[in-house]
Design an enzyme around this catalytic site. Structure first.
Site, PDB file in Angstrom:
ATOM      1  N   ASP A  61       0.872  -1.195   0.000  1.00  0.00           N
ATOM      2  CA  ASP A  61       0.000   0.000   0.000  1.00  0.00           C
ATOM      3  C   ASP A  61       0.897   1.230   0.000  1.00  0.00           C
ATOM      4  OD1 ASP A  61      -1.861   1.949   0.318  1.00  0.00           O
ATOM      5  OD2 ASP A  61      -2.589   1.265   2.270  1.00  0.00           O
ATOM      6  N   LYS A  66       0.227   3.756  -2.114  1.00  0.00           N
ATOM      7  CA  LYS A  66      -0.602   4.875  -2.618  1.00  0.00           C
ATOM      8  C   LYS A  66       0.205   5.708  -3.604  1.00  0.00           C
ATOM      9  CE  LYS A  66      -3.839   4.969   1.214  1.00  0.00           C
ATOM     10  NZ  LYS A  66      -3.228   4.023   2.156  1.00  0.00           N
TER      11      LYS A  66
END
Ligand code: 3DU
Length: 212
Positions: free
Chosen positions: A58, A60
């Site tokens: 993760d 992003k």
């Protein structure tokens, strides 16, 4: 019926390995992110591989296409099975992430609407719906949508259809319950409510049963 993904936002290898080992058999995937990787390096992916479940990064991702591709190379080279990217940098940046993921045999999930209150400033509403459409057009494997706003996750499900997955954070510490979203999503993401529990395995077991 939704899978259970552990958001392993602990610091340091020892704690990460302890929690992952404690939860063995109760998880469908482990999501790692900046807190863990900045404290250990990407080598933590190999350390967690003993869990024999997919590790999803993760990060992003939110940069120009070339940088996004380079980030994906590192993530998948380290052994991750998937990556989570932002979409707001535009369709070319998103396509770079999706394509690099697929080139490396991995999957790419796209943040559309976030789960925290501040998401209502930008990462929600029409913006989220546009990003869901963009994720579908880019051939992404799935999106991230909030358990804290199940009606929004239902709307985003309507946009992407059934061929893409939805993973949903916000269960546990952020206040949502598995029952709020399990009918709309393929997986719930739970962090603190598991890794801060006195008995992480028991906590994971309970979330997994409730997500089914
Ligand atoms: O609130 P928790 O401790 O269960 O952790 C949630 C995880 O999901 C955490 O890693 C956070 O970075 C991630 N996440 C969200 O919470 C909300 C989003 O919209 C996207 C990711």
């Amino acid at each position: 019926m939704a899978d259970l993904l552990l958001a392993l936002d602990v610091k340091g290898k020892a704690e990460a390995v302890r929690v992952a080992a404690a939860c063995a058999g109760e998880l469908d995937a482990i999501k790692i992110g900046y807190p863990l990787v900045l404290s250990t390096g990407l080598g933590i992916v190999k350390d967690l591989a003993k869990s024999e479940i997919p590790i999803i990064a993760d990060f992003k991702v939110a940069d120009i296409p070339n940088t996004n591709s380079l980030i994906c190379e590192e993530v998948f080279g380290a052994g991750c099975a998937g990556i989570i990217t932002h979409a707001f940098c535009g369709s070319d940046s998103l396509a770079a992430c999706v394509d690099a993921s697929h080139d490396h045999g991995g999957v790419c999930f796209v943040v559309c609407e976030m789960s925290h209150p501040g998401a209502l400033d930008f990462l929600s509403g029409e913006n989220a719906e546009r990003m869901a459409r963009m994720a579908k057009a880019a051939g992404a494997d799935g999106i991230i949508a909030p358990a804290t706003r199940p009606e929004r996750t239902a709307t985003l499900r309507g946009i992407i259809g059934s061929s893409m997955k939805i993973y949903s954070p916000g269960v546990g510490a952020q206040g949502a319950q598995p029952e709020d979203v399990k009918k709309y999503v393929d997986g719930i993401i739970v962090g603190r409510a598991i890794y801060e529990a006195a008995d992480p395995k028991a906590a994971a077991h309970e979330f997994r049963v409730r997500a089914r």
